[in-house]
Design a protein around this motif. Structure first.
Motif, PDB file in Angstrom:
ATOM      1  N   ILE A   6      82.868  96.459  24.097  1.00 57.79           N
ATOM      2  CA  ILE A   6      84.065  97.033  25.171  1.00 57.79           C
ATOM      3  C   ILE A   6      83.318  98.117  25.377  1.00 57.79           C
ATOM      4  N   PRO A   7      84.057  98.584  26.896  1.00 62.75           N
ATOM      5  CA  PRO A   7      83.834 100.241  26.894  1.00 62.75           C
ATOM      6  C   PRO A   7      84.580 100.935  25.966  1.00 62.75           C
ATOM      7  N   CYS A   8      84.064 102.076  26.123  1.00 57.59           N
ATOM      8  CA  CYS A   8      84.157 103.379  25.835  1.00 57.59           C
ATOM      9  C   CYS A   8      84.126 104.872  26.548  1.00 57.59           C
ATOM     10  N   ARG A   9      85.603 105.447  26.056  1.00 61.49           N
ATOM     11  CA  ARG A   9      85.658 106.526  27.456  1.00 61.49           C
ATOM     12  C   ARG A   9      84.004 107.031  27.299  1.00 61.49           C
ATOM     13  N   LYS A  10      83.084 107.846  28.601  1.00 63.61           N
ATOM     14  CA  LYS A  10      82.871 108.267  28.380  1.00 63.61           C
ATOM     15  C   LYS A  10      80.892 107.556  27.413  1.00 63.61           C
ATOM     16  N   GLY A  11      81.026 107.168  26.571  1.00 69.10           N
ATOM     17  CA  GLY A  11      80.407 106.350  25.861  1.00 69.10           C
ATOM     18  C   GLY A  11      80.762 107.492  24.614  1.00 69.10           C
ATOM     19  N   TYR A  12      80.990 108.084  24.527  1.00 76.56           N
ATOM     20  CA  TYR A  12      81.529 108.590  23.661  1.00 76.56           C
ATOM     21  C   TYR A  12      81.700 107.458  21.710  1.00 76.56           C
ATOM     22  N   SER A  13      81.031 108.682  20.920  1.00 80.11           N
ATOM     23  CA  SER A  13      80.993 108.024  19.875  1.00 80.11           C
ATOM     24  C   SER A  13      80.736 108.766  19.031  1.00 80.11           C
ATOM     25  N   HIS A  14      81.329 108.646  17.419  1.00 80.99           N
ATOM     26  CA  HIS A  14      80.659 109.378  16.830  1.00 80.99           C
ATOM     27  C   HIS A  14      81.098 110.937  16.513  1.00 80.99           C
ATOM     28  N   GLU A  42      86.748 112.702  19.190  1.00 83.90           N
ATOM     29  CA  GLU A  42      86.961 111.734  21.204  1.00 83.90           C
ATOM     30  C   GLU A  42      86.781 110.627  21.274  1.00 83.90           C
ATOM     31  N   GLU A  43      86.298 109.978  20.595  1.00 81.75           N
ATOM     32  CA  GLU A  43      85.966 108.302  20.853  1.00 81.75           C
ATOM     33  C   GLU A  43      87.179 107.710  21.370  1.00 81.75           C
ATOM     34  N   PHE A  44      87.493 107.210  22.262  1.00 84.05           N
ATOM     35  CA  PHE A  44      88.328 106.519  22.681  1.00 84.05           C
ATOM     36  C   PHE A  44      88.107 105.145  23.426  1.00 84.05           C
ATOM     37  N   SER A  45      88.842 103.903  23.231  1.00 85.03           N
ATOM     38  CA  SER A  45      88.885 102.521  24.027  1.00 85.03           C
ATOM     39  C   SER A  45      89.770 102.546  24.182  1.00 85.03           C
ATOM     40  N   ASP A  46      90.405 101.845  25.905  1.00 86.12           N
ATOM     41  CA  ASP A  46      91.529 101.252  26.277  1.00 86.12           C
ATOM     42  C   ASP A  46      92.031 100.277  25.240  1.00 86.12           C
ATOM     43  N   PRO A  47      93.419 100.714  25.096  1.00 87.54           N
ATOM     44  CA  PRO A  47      93.759  99.522  24.018  1.00 87.54           C
ATOM     45  C   PRO A  47      94.144  97.986  25.388  1.00 87.54           C
ATOM     46  N   ALA A  48      93.998  98.021  26.017  1.00 89.14           N
ATOM     47  CA  ALA A  48      93.380  96.748  27.474  1.00 89.14           C
ATOM     48  C   ALA A  48      92.340  96.180  27.160  1.00 89.14           C
TER      49      ALA A  48
END
Ligand SMILES: [Zn+2]
Length: 418
Positions: free
Chosen positions: A380-388, A391-397
């Protein structure tokens, strides 16, 4: 229930993700949960409790992998599995791994509420130590489930404080022989892991679902370069054997080899450097590099490695230094199972969710589960590809949509003939 598929409550799933994020070694919103820390054990207790509330049968193995089973009408058939990890590297966010664990559990509950009756059992797996933080080796739990690591190597693992796995797992209340961890043949019929993409493609292309057709195989090398030190003023240039400059040339050769492997999927990074004595007025006599090399095929990864090794010989000879390579790890890539990928695609289509096939460039427990049974991943998408990072974020929908696709996929896999 719509399109014949169970609904997922985005608010409930988000509430659980938020609650789990508060169980951390660092101050929220930072999530840090290192293998066998109190935080990771409490986090597992949190998931354990939810699994029991959902009526699942829970087993924890000798290394801490947790299995929560919804028994089907054909309990002796190989089960269908889903899951991911809840450990997190220092200074991480709250979605990596967690979306697959809590999304998997919520998908199972949604199927229960929709009065679905599984034929094959459906099992949620929470893998031990997907992240390499404590022992320097990733996917410890799934690697051991797949029998993909010799137990002597497991027993030789030491954390930075010199503690062994046996010492730490005993403290975490885990006993039983490590031999019992590897899964028997045909234990699972299939495995599907829900995960945030950890890259920007789905967001850029405005697509809710990615279907992983291959997971890049990671490899890593530690390289020691020995030259000759000396006074930065007194040793004239023609007489130098500067280890740092040899390392610099090697790092450029690593980049060139990755570009010339023949595949756009080859990536190589020289991300760690140590220079000795690391003083401004001293010619560096020794350098240590760590090189990460990944690819979706062994053929091009091997070619890139060969080009690097050739360059290494040439640099060593020309500069009068010695260069020694040591492999830290080298895991083959994994392919997504075509039948499972097709099922994910069909389910998403019925839910009106657009998909694309993609490569996972990060590794996951699925890399090893692919050795156990047919496997795919749902991204599923995550904002700007940020991870680790926090600021990691994924929309609840998006998370709920992913869990819905997972629920539909598990339902199909549970009933379809192999
Ligand atoms: Zn992960």
């Amino acid at each position: 229930m719509s399109a014949g598929l169970p609904d997922i409550d985005p608010a409930l799933l988000q509430k659980r993700i938020d609650e789990l994020a508060l169980i951390t070694e660092a101050a929220p919103p930072v999530v840090t949960r290192v293998l066998f820390s109190d935080a990771v054990l409490h986090a597992r207790d949190y998931v354990h409790k939810l699994c029991l509330e959902a009526g699942l049968k829970v087993r924890i193995d000798a290394v801490g992998n947790m299995f929560a089973r919804w028994t089907g009408s054909a309990p002796d058939e190989p089960a269908v599995a889903t899951g991911s990890h809840i450990d997190a590297i220092p200074n991480a966010g709250k979605y990596d791994g967690v979306v697959g664990v809590l999304g998997g559990l919520t998908a199972i509950e949604a199927l229960q509420e929709a009065d679905f009756r599984p034929m094959r059992s459906i099992e949620l797996v929470v893998f031990t130590a997907e992240e390499p933080t404590r022992f320097g080796i990733g996917c410890l739990g799934s690697r051991m489930l797949a029998g993909a690591i010799p137990l002597e190597k497991v027993r030789a693992l030491r954390d930075p404080e010199g503690r062994s796995l046996d010492e730490l797992r005993a403290r975490a209340g885990l006993d039983g022989p490590l031999e019992s961890v590897a899964l028997p043949k045909n234990h699972y019929a299939s495995f599907a892991e829900l995960h945030i993409e950890q890259g920007p493609l789905l967001e850029q292309e405005n697509l809710p679902i990615g279907i992983v057709q291959s997971i890049a195989g990671p490899s890593a090398y530690r390289v020691r370069i020995q030259g000759e030190g000396g006074h930065a003023g007194a040793v004239l240039m023609p007489g130098r054997h500067d280890a740092s400059l040899a390392a610099s040339e090697l790092a450029l050769a690593v980049e060139k080899a990755a570009r010339e492997s023949g595949s756009p999927d080859t990536v190589a990074t020289t991300g760690k450097w140590e220079i000795f004595p690391n003083a401004i007025n001293s010619v560096p006599f020794e350098a240590w590099l760590e090189i990460d090399l990944r690819d979706t095929t062994m053929e091009t990864r091997d070619r890139a490695l060969m080009l690097m090794r050739e360059a290494s010989h040439e640099i060593a000879a020309r500069r009068g230094v010695t260069i020694e390579w040591k492999e830290i790890n080298a895991d083959p890539p994994a392919d997504g199972d075509p039948r499972t990928m097709k099922i994910v695609e069909d389910v998403a289509l019925r839910l009106d969710l657009a998909t694309r096939r993609m490569v996972s460039r990060a590794y996951h427990d699925s890399l090893f589960m692919a050795r156990v049974c047919p496997t795919t991943m749902i991204f599923i998408p995550c904002r700007k590809g940020y991870s680790h990072r926090p600021e990691e974020f994924s929309d609840p929908a998006h998370i709920a949509a992913g869990a819905r696709v997972l629920a539909g996929t598990l339902a199909r896999l549970s009933h379809e003939p192999l």
